[in-house]
Design a protein around this motif. Sequence first.
Motif, PDB file in Angstrom:
ATOM      1  N   ARG A 143      -3.202 -15.091   2.366  1.00  0.00           N
ATOM      2  CA  ARG A 143      -3.998 -14.020   2.963  1.00  0.00           C
ATOM      3  C   ARG A 143      -3.111 -12.855   3.403  1.00  0.00           C
ATOM      4  O   ARG A 143      -1.955 -13.053   3.777  1.00  0.00           O
ATOM      5  N   GLU A 144      -3.702 -11.657   3.397  1.00  0.00           N
ATOM      6  CA  GLU A 144      -2.969 -10.487   3.875  1.00  0.00           C
ATOM      7  C   GLU A 144      -2.527 -10.677   5.326  1.00  0.00           C
ATOM      8  O   GLU A 144      -1.436 -10.255   5.709  1.00  0.00           O
ATOM      9  N   SER A 145      -3.376 -11.310   6.118  1.00  0.00           N
ATOM     10  CA  SER A 145      -3.021 -11.545   7.523  1.00  0.00           C
ATOM     11  C   SER A 145      -1.829 -12.495   7.647  1.00  0.00           C
ATOM     12  O   SER A 145      -1.077 -12.431   8.625  1.00  0.00           O
ATOM     13  N   ASP A 146      -1.644 -13.369   6.660  1.00  0.00           N
ATOM     14  CA  ASP A 146      -0.481 -14.258   6.678  1.00  0.00           C
ATOM     15  C   ASP A 146       0.803 -13.453   6.500  1.00  0.00           C
ATOM     16  O   ASP A 146       1.821 -13.729   7.149  1.00  0.00           O
ATOM     17  N   PHE A 147       0.747 -12.468   5.598  1.00  0.00           N
ATOM     18  CA  PHE A 147       1.920 -11.606   5.418  1.00  0.00           C
ATOM     19  C   PHE A 147       2.232 -10.860   6.711  1.00  0.00           C
ATOM     20  O   PHE A 147       3.397 -10.779   7.125  1.00  0.00           O
ATOM     21  N   ASP A 148       1.216 -10.305   7.345  1.00  0.00           N
ATOM     22  CA  ASP A 148       1.433  -9.582   8.599  1.00  0.00           C
ATOM     23  C   ASP A 148       2.051 -10.488   9.649  1.00  0.00           C
ATOM     24  O   ASP A 148       2.963 -10.086  10.385  1.00  0.00           O
ATOM     25  N   TYR A 149       1.558 -11.717   9.735  1.00  0.00           N
ATOM     26  CA  TYR A 149       2.088 -12.691  10.697  1.00  0.00           C
ATOM     27  C   TYR A 149       3.565 -12.945  10.433  1.00  0.00           C
ATOM     28  O   TYR A 149       4.393 -12.922  11.344  1.00  0.00           O
ATOM     29  N   PHE A 150       3.889 -13.180   9.162  1.00  0.00           N
ATOM     30  CA  PHE A 150       5.287 -13.454   8.810  1.00  0.00           C
ATOM     31  C   PHE A 150       6.181 -12.262   9.120  1.00  0.00           C
ATOM     32  O   PHE A 150       7.234 -12.406   9.744  1.00  0.00           O
ATOM     33  N   TYR A 151       5.766 -11.085   8.680  1.00  0.00           N
ATOM     34  CA  TYR A 151       6.641  -9.922   8.826  1.00  0.00           C
ATOM     35  C   TYR A 151       6.838  -9.545  10.294  1.00  0.00           C
ATOM     36  O   TYR A 151       7.960  -9.259  10.724  1.00  0.00           O
ATOM     37  N   ASP A 152       5.751  -9.558  11.066  1.00  0.00           N
ATOM     38  CA  ASP A 152       5.804  -9.088  12.453  1.00  0.00           C
ATOM     39  C   ASP A 152       6.337 -10.129  13.431  1.00  0.00           C
ATOM     40  O   ASP A 152       6.996  -9.792  14.416  1.00  0.00           O
ATOM     41  N   ARG A 153       6.061 -11.401  13.173  1.00  0.00           N
ATOM     42  CA  ARG A 153       6.364 -12.429  14.159  1.00  0.00           C
ATOM     43  C   ARG A 153       7.520 -13.337  13.759  1.00  0.00           C
ATOM     44  O   ARG A 153       7.957 -14.167  14.552  1.00  0.00           O
ATOM     45  N   MET A 154       8.008 -13.173  12.521  1.00  0.00           N
ATOM     46  CA  MET A 154       9.148 -13.984  12.082  1.00  0.00           C
ATOM     47  C   MET A 154      10.279 -13.127  11.530  1.00  0.00           C
ATOM     48  O   MET A 154      11.376 -13.083  12.074  1.00  0.00           O
ATOM     49  N   HIS A 155      10.003 -12.412  10.433  1.00  0.00           N
ATOM     50  CA  HIS A 155      11.084 -11.704   9.748  1.00  0.00           C
ATOM     51  C   HIS A 155      11.692 -10.600  10.598  1.00  0.00           C
ATOM     52  O   HIS A 155      12.918 -10.568  10.798  1.00  0.00           O
ATOM     53  N   LYS A 156      10.874  -9.699  11.102  1.00  0.00           N
ATOM     54  CA  LYS A 156      11.426  -8.574  11.864  1.00  0.00           C
ATOM     55  C   LYS A 156      12.145  -9.026  13.137  1.00  0.00           C
ATOM     56  O   LYS A 156      13.264  -8.565  13.409  1.00  0.00           O
ATOM     57  N   PRO A 157      11.563  -9.933  13.944  1.00  0.00           N
ATOM     58  CA  PRO A 157      12.315 -10.397  15.120  1.00  0.00           C
ATOM     59  C   PRO A 157      13.638 -11.066  14.769  1.00  0.00           C
ATOM     60  O   PRO A 157      14.637 -10.904  15.475  1.00  0.00           O
ATOM     61  N   THR A 158      13.660 -11.815  13.670  1.00  0.00           N
ATOM     62  CA  THR A 158      14.897 -12.478  13.261  1.00  0.00           C
ATOM     63  C   THR A 158      15.950 -11.464  12.859  1.00  0.00           C
ATOM     64  O   THR A 158      17.120 -11.567  13.253  1.00  0.00           O
ATOM     65  N   MET A 159      15.561 -10.465  12.071  1.00  0.00           N
ATOM     66  CA  MET A 159      16.509  -9.441  11.656  1.00  0.00           C
ATOM     67  C   MET A 159      17.015  -8.647  12.858  1.00  0.00           C
ATOM     68  O   MET A 159      18.210  -8.346  12.960  1.00  0.00           O
ATOM     69  N   ASP A 160      16.109  -8.319  13.769  1.00  0.00           N
ATOM     70  CA  ASP A 160      16.513  -7.546  14.943  1.00  0.00           C
ATOM     71  C   ASP A 160      17.514  -8.317  15.800  1.00  0.00           C
ATOM     72  O   ASP A 160      18.503  -7.755  16.291  1.00  0.00           O
ATOM     73  N   ARG A 219      19.491 -10.857  14.898  1.00  0.00           N
ATOM     74  CA  ARG A 219      20.734 -11.224  14.222  1.00  0.00           C
ATOM     75  C   ARG A 219      21.590 -10.017  13.864  1.00  0.00           C
ATOM     76  O   ARG A 219      22.823 -10.106  13.865  1.00  0.00           O
ATOM     77  N   HIS A 220      20.945  -8.894  13.541  1.00  0.00           N
ATOM     78  CA  HIS A 220      21.713  -7.760  13.016  1.00  0.00           C
ATOM     79  C   HIS A 220      21.539  -6.475  13.815  1.00  0.00           C
ATOM     80  O   HIS A 220      22.280  -5.523  13.581  1.00  0.00           O
ATOM     81  N   GLY A 221      20.576  -6.419  14.716  1.00  0.00           N
ATOM     82  CA  GLY A 221      20.406  -5.234  15.542  1.00  0.00           C
ATOM     83  C   GLY A 221      20.128  -3.996  14.720  1.00  0.00           C
ATOM     84  O   GLY A 221      19.373  -4.030  13.736  1.00  0.00           O
ATOM     85  N   ASP A 222      20.777  -2.873  15.093  1.00  0.00           N
ATOM     86  CA  ASP A 222      20.495  -1.613  14.415  1.00  0.00           C
ATOM     87  C   ASP A 222      21.137  -1.533  13.034  1.00  0.00           C
ATOM     88  O   ASP A 222      20.942  -0.538  12.325  1.00  0.00           O
ATOM     89  N   ARG A 223      21.875  -2.581  12.628  1.00  0.00           N
ATOM     90  CA  ARG A 223      22.448  -2.600  11.279  1.00  0.00           C
ATOM     91  C   ARG A 223      21.676  -3.513  10.343  1.00  0.00           C
ATOM     92  O   ARG A 223      22.156  -3.864   9.258  1.00  0.00           O
ATOM     93  N   ALA A 224      20.492  -3.899  10.747  1.00  0.00           N
ATOM     94  CA  ALA A 224      19.661  -4.757   9.902  1.00  0.00           C
ATOM     95  C   ALA A 224      19.220  -3.997   8.656  1.00  0.00           C
ATOM     96  O   ALA A 224      18.869  -2.816   8.722  1.00  0.00           O
ATOM     97  N   HIS A 225      19.242  -4.668   7.516  1.00  0.00           N
ATOM     98  CA  HIS A 225      18.782  -4.092   6.250  1.00  0.00           C
ATOM     99  C   HIS A 225      17.735  -5.027   5.661  1.00  0.00           C
ATOM    100  O   HIS A 225      17.987  -6.213   5.475  1.00  0.00           O
ATOM    101  N   SER A 226      16.565  -4.490   5.371  1.00  0.00           N
ATOM    102  CA  SER A 226      15.509  -5.320   4.815  1.00  0.00           C
ATOM    103  C   SER A 226      14.561  -4.443   4.010  1.00  0.00           C
ATOM    104  O   SER A 226      14.730  -3.222   3.928  1.00  0.00           O
ATOM    105  N   GLU A 227      13.557  -5.080   3.433  1.00  0.00           N
ATOM    106  CA  GLU A 227      12.523  -4.339   2.728  1.00  0.00           C
ATOM    107  C   GLU A 227      11.560  -3.724   3.740  1.00  0.00           C
ATOM    108  O   GLU A 227      11.185  -4.366   4.721  1.00  0.00           O
ATOM    109  N   GLU A 228      11.151  -2.479   3.499  1.00  0.00           N
ATOM    110  CA  GLU A 228      10.139  -1.878   4.343  1.00  0.00           C
ATOM    111  C   GLU A 228       8.849  -2.692   4.236  1.00  0.00           C
ATOM    112  O   GLU A 228       8.571  -3.326   3.221  1.00  0.00           O
ATOM    113  N   ARG A 229       8.049  -2.628   5.290  1.00  0.00           N
ATOM    114  CA  ARG A 229       6.866  -3.480   5.409  1.00  0.00           C
ATOM    115  C   ARG A 229       5.938  -3.401   4.186  1.00  0.00           C
ATOM    116  O   ARG A 229       5.649  -4.419   3.542  1.00  0.00           O
ATOM    117  N   GLU A 230       5.449  -2.214   3.844  1.00  0.00           N
ATOM    118  CA  GLU A 230       4.491  -2.102   2.745  1.00  0.00           C
ATOM    119  C   GLU A 230       5.169  -2.301   1.398  1.00  0.00           C
ATOM    120  O   GLU A 230       4.528  -2.743   0.447  1.00  0.00           O
TER     121      GLU A 230
END
Length: 407
Positions: free
Chosen positions: A197-214, A216-227
């Motif tokens: 589901r689209e909501s599953d992607f939002d859950y993953f990106y907002d509540r797992m991936h982005k917090p983990t990157m922030d 672990r890497h702070g302002d030097r985090a590199h990832s794919e943009e959300r959309e």
Amino acid sequence: MDLAERSTEWETGHPIRLRRPVQGSGPAWAGRGRARMIPPNIRYGWEHSGNPLVAGAHGWADAVAATRPWLVESRSSLEGAPVLAYGGLARGHSHGLPFLEQRRGGRSTRQARRTSWAELTSGRAAPAADLLVIGIPRRMAPSPPPRHSLLLPFRVGQAVPVGPEHGDVLDRLSRQARKQHRHEMTVRCRSLEVATRESDFDYFYDRMHKPTMDRRHGDRAHSEEREHARRCLFHRGVLFFLCESGQRVAGMLCRLEGRTLVLRLAGVAGGDKGYYRTSAYLTVYVLLLQWAAAQGLRRVDLAGCEPFLSKGIFQFKRRMHPQVGLPDDHYRDKRLLLWARRDTPAVRDFLVANPMLLIGVDQSLEACYFHDADRPPRVDLPWRSPGVRAHRLVDCDGFLEGLPGPA
């Protein structure tokens, strides 16, 4: 219920048929606005395609963009730490230098200026540097490398072949790791959820991936943009969650490319480091490999990293015994020249602490461990992997002979 309307759980031996919706470079600080104007799937293909024509065109474009390369000098807040300098291909400013700074320690201060390839390849570009690292197209790489230098791949890839002929995924792990995996699968009631589901992607990106990157890497985090991640990964791949007693604790977003599953984005709930201590990530990798084998896929691409055995993710992925080699994309024809410019205790400490992978004239990979009378080689960082043909021990005394001492 239609698969697009629900999430599913998977356990070993029960394949799932997925129906996925079909929807239709310069320095790190330059070009981002223009890049957003390019359609996401074209941007993704340009960045990650293994097609030789696309990868070759990307390499040519990178070389043109680096006609007047940037040189970045990096100093640490730690007294006596080596001065690092990186010049050449722009990707190294965001994908190589940050790792070297992390390994050096302290807070880094950078100064950047334009230079020339003649200055870089002669070593004159950074007279204050203790270690000079040059990102260079393969066709420009010196052979043999200059004295006091080594030639490395720009990045290395790690991939695991899967399928009946490759045996059970668990057999790749050590006995202790297998025991831990089975214990925690049972005690923590772990299972793999395949989410659509689209909501599953939002859950993953907002509540797992982005917090983990922030975290672990702070302002030097590199990832794919959300959309970009939604369109190029989620709509063209598979989203997995590791669940404990039905609660999502970790996730992995992958792309399907033919019969290869490519790992792209990962994260744990809230970026909580505690999940690393419970082997949650190891479980995700094992279950993904088992899932890929059950679906009839042939390969799981674990993605790439810097060519250093001291890179934590490299050692973590080694536990799955992946094939190590040059990446399929444009990084395949990029190289790093690591050039010592001074013989100091800090330089010796750095070289010994960071065993590396070298690339030969025949494109084979070889591990390199530095050592001297006071610094034993870091053989606790193992090198043995399919694709790495051998290792060598290099005495700092001989390698650094003739260089000046501390400035």
